[in-house]
Structures are given as C-alpha cells and as structure tokens.
Write an enzyme that holds these catalytic residues in place. Structure first.
Site, PDB file in Angstrom:
ATOM      1  N   HIS A 255       0.905  -1.200   0.047  1.00  0.00           N
ATOM      2  CA  HIS A 255       0.146  -0.201  -0.057  1.00  0.00           C
ATOM      3  C   HIS A 255       0.838   1.385  -0.255  1.00  0.00           C
ATOM      4  O   HIS A 255       2.046   1.101   0.401  1.00  0.00           O
ATOM      5  CB  HIS A 255      -0.761   0.083   1.116  1.00  0.00           C
ATOM      6  CG  HIS A 255      -2.004  -1.080   1.277  1.00  0.00           C
ATOM      7  ND1 HIS A 255      -2.890  -1.148  -0.085  1.00  0.00           N
ATOM      8  CD2 HIS A 255      -2.323  -2.004   2.175  1.00  0.00           C
ATOM      9  CE1 HIS A 255      -3.759  -2.241   0.414  1.00  0.00           C
ATOM     10  NE2 HIS A 255      -3.484  -2.770   1.660  1.00  0.00           N
ATOM     11  N   CYS A 298      -0.213   2.443  -4.436  1.00  0.00           N
ATOM     12  CA  CYS A 298      -0.915   3.613  -4.676  1.00  0.00           C
ATOM     13  C   CYS A 298      -0.172   5.002  -4.273  1.00  0.00           C
ATOM     14  O   CYS A 298       0.982   4.881  -3.608  1.00  0.00           O
ATOM     15  CB  CYS A 298      -2.194   3.629  -3.709  1.00  0.00           C
ATOM     16  SG  CYS A 298      -3.522   2.746  -4.253  1.00  0.00           S
TER      17      CYS A 298
END
Length: 422
Positions: A255, A298
């Site tokens: 992430h 991301c």
C-alpha cells in the site's frame, strides 16, 4: 539446491529454535503459546506441550514457520511479547542464511524454480569479430565459404560490427541481485500473483540471486535494506570467491500514499529513504552500475479518469515526483502517477506488474528497458475498471518512470544484464 546447502540452512533454522527455547522463561512460553493458538494451533495440543521447542515444531508442521520465513514468529516476539532481542537473534541468523544461499548460487529455498525457461539466443563466437575475418571464419566453420551469398556475408559483417560497438559501451556483465518486498499479503488480493510473475522473469529467466521478504514492519524493512546494502557492497565470502553484482533490482509491492510506501505497522517510508541505501556514496562498489526500483503501490487516493480519444483536452504527461534520485544509473518505475491509485485483480495480479512481466518476457532479448516500459505504459493505459453510477466509463491508471540511466539497458539471461549507450 544441493544437499549440503539444504543441510546448512536446516541447521541454522534449528539454531533459531534452540536459541529461543534457551532464552525464554516458563511464563514467556505460556504467553507465547496463547499467541500460537491465535495462529490456528489447537488449544488441546498446546496444553500438552511442555517446552517451546514442541510449540515451534508444531508451528512448523502447520506451515506457520518455514526455513527462511519467520514473519509470524517475529510478529509474536516483537509486537505481542515485546522481546526485540529475540527477534534480533532471528535476523542475525537470517543474515547467515542469506550468505549460505548466495554462496551456493541459489535463490530462496522456499520458492520453487520454474522449468522450461526459454534459452537466450547469442551470436556464434566467430560473429563477435567486427572485420571480414569474423565472416570468413564463420563461413569456413559452416563449410559454405564459396556458396554463401554476398548479401548474407555483408549482413553478418553488419551484425558483427553492431555487436562489437554495443559491447564497447556496456555496463560490466555479471550476476544481478533481485530484492522483492511484498507487504500486506493477506489484504492485497492478487499480490502473490505479482510476486510469482516477477520471480518468473528475474529468477527463472535471468537467474538473478533473489531475496524475498513479506509483511515487513518499518524496523524490519530498514533492517532488510541495510542487509542487502552490505551484500551489494561486500559480496559473499563464505569460503568462495566474492560476488560482485552487475545490477540491482528492488521491487516493492505494498500500500502507499503520496509520500511513499507503507509497512504493515502503517508507517510510511519515502522513496528517498529507500534510495539512500543504494546510492553511490553508500555502495561504492555499485558506482556506474544500474539500480532499478519497481514500485507497485498507490500514490494517493484519487481516481484517474479517462477522456474520449478525440477530445482536445490534454494533460501534461510529466508529473512532478518529489522523490527524485540525484545519482546516476538509477531508474524508478512507478505503477501510477502522483496522487492516483494503483489497481489490482485477484486472479491476474496488479495491472502494472502483469503487463510489465509479460513485456519483459516477450521483448527482453531485443528491446532495452526504457522502450519496454513505454510498451507497458501503453498496455496499462488501455486498462480500466468496470463502470459505476459515479463514473460510467471506469477508472484508468498511468504508470510513469524517473530515470537517470546513462546507457540503454538490455537484459540477457546468460550474464544477468547488458546495457548499451547511444
């Protein structure tokens, strides 16, 4: 992997068990058993176990601890029991394991090696000469000196000169090192597919030395980076000739935010922090050698929308990247542009890694890395999520790269990498 190497790794593995059994008090063993139960071990069986060795053997039988994979064990020691000294003991022995694997020329023992990888095509030795002598010797070896067409002879000479020119501007050839960090493996469905795809290319096709680490917290991430930095700097030296790596590739699957990538304890590490371990002033032995970072994460929470092909609206394709390297011979390949999300499918993995590996496998023998990344940009740009009531056309994604490479970078299976200047 040969039997001797397996035996060495097994002994180091058992040394971890013995060390923990020796240093843990009876009260701590009882505490440890309660956390082992949370991992799925049966309460009745744990109640009948008197020693920590028995508990560790049960964890190994259940697949919670394996040779080289101690993530669950370190989580219990560092986070649940607050015994970082014992976790440090595991890290020290893991370092010894890495030395053993690298000296043996093998990759991680718990990752099976694929079979049937495609052989690399190379010119015959005679074609490595840039003069007519190379053509003559090649034709003579074939017994076709008098019958081979003049046009074909000229083509062979051209190939000879091209190859010689390329070799004069290559990075030093040799074995590469691939570090793969795969975080949030339980929640990021499809990330195991990304891991398998990357290993298929860098380990099974190029035969890079590989180190795979999963679900690291902030402290563990920096420990692994420091460990690999030391190996890149000094090579391996357990009774064998030192390995001087010709290239380094780091892939981070995690992430992320606009500031960097997350570890499992939700701490953000910037790309600059990661790069600092591998800059020329940190690893002088890697000066002038390519260092590639692949970031699948991301870089914000925004969704990137698509526009119609005939629209007059245009966007600047060059995004400002806050974490740009200042040293040469580095490339960062981001899965998405700044501020936007990165997308993943459960069955095929992330859009970026899926297309990256497919392009690498199909074109690495003929194209250099930046051209292949351009192909990846094109393929990922055609992807989109299913439409919704908020956005009927679906969400898009656009990879981007930041490069200070000074030469064209070609991958070769036999020698790791080759790169050629313009």
């Amino acid at each position: 992997m040969d039997a001797t190497t397996k035996e060495k790794l097994k002994k180091l593995h058992r040394r971890i068990f013995d060390r923990l059994d020796r240093d843990m008090t009876p009260n701590e063993v009882a505490h440890f058993k309660s956390h082992a139960r949370a991992l799925g071990l049966r309460a009745g069986e744990l109640a009948r176990m008197d020693t920590l060795l028995q508990v560790l053997d049960a964890m190994e039988a259940a697949g919670k601890v394996r040779v080289g994979d101690y993530s669950d064990l370190k989580h219990i020691l560092a986070d649940e029991m607050e015994r970082p000294q014992l976790m440090q003991c595991i890290q020290e022995i893991e370092s010894e394991m890495l030395d053993v694997r690298l000296c043996a020329g093998n990759n991680e023992p718990w990752v099976p090696t694929a079979r049937g990888a495609k052989e690399s095509r190379v010119l015959p030795p005679a074609l490595q000469k840039s003069t007519a002598e190379g053509t003559a010797k090649y034709c003579e070896a074939l017994g076709t000196q008098d019958i081979i067409p003049a046009a074909l002879k000229q083509e062979i000479d051209t190939l000879c000169r091209t190859q010689t020119t390329q070799q004069a501007h290559c990075y030093n050839e040799g074995k590469g090192f691939f570090l793969l960090i795969n975080n949030f493996t339980q929640s990021r469905k499809g990330t195991q597919v990304d891991e398998d795809n990357l290993l298929r290319f860098f380990r099974d096709t190029l035969s890079y030395d590989c180190l795979i680490k999963s679900d690291l917290n902030h402290e563990e991430l920096h420990a692994v980076l420091a460990l690999v930095q030391n190996h890149l700097h000094s090579g391996t030296s357990l009774g064998k000739e030192r390995t001087s790596y010709a290239s380094f590739v780091l892939a981070v699957l995690s992430h992320g935010t606009e500031k960097g990538i997350k570890t499992i304890d939700e701490v953000v590490t910037t790309i600059d922090e990661i790069l600092s371990y591998f800059k020329a002033d940190s690893i002088r032995s890697m000066i002038g050698r390519p260092k590639i970072l692949i970031i699948q994460a991301c870089r914000g929470r925004e969704d990137q929308l698509g526009i119609e092909a005939d629209s007059e609206v245009q966007e600047d394709a060059e995004k400002v990247v806050p974490s740009t390297p200042v040293d040469a011979d580095t490339l960062i390949a981001y899965s998405t542009t700044q501020s936007y999300r990165s997308w993943r499918r459960h069955e095929t993995g992330s859009w970026f890694i899926h297309h990256l590996v497919q392009i690498l496998l199909n074109y690495y023998e003929h194209e250099h890395l930046l051209d292949m990344l351009t192909m990846v940009n094109c393929q990922v740009a055609q992807e989109q999520t299913a439409g919704s009531h908020l956005n009927r056309s679906g969400i898009k994604q656009m990879p981007c790269q930041v490069s200070t490479l000074t030469k064209k970078l070609y991958f070769t299976r036999l020698s790791g990498i080759k790169s050629v200047s313009d």
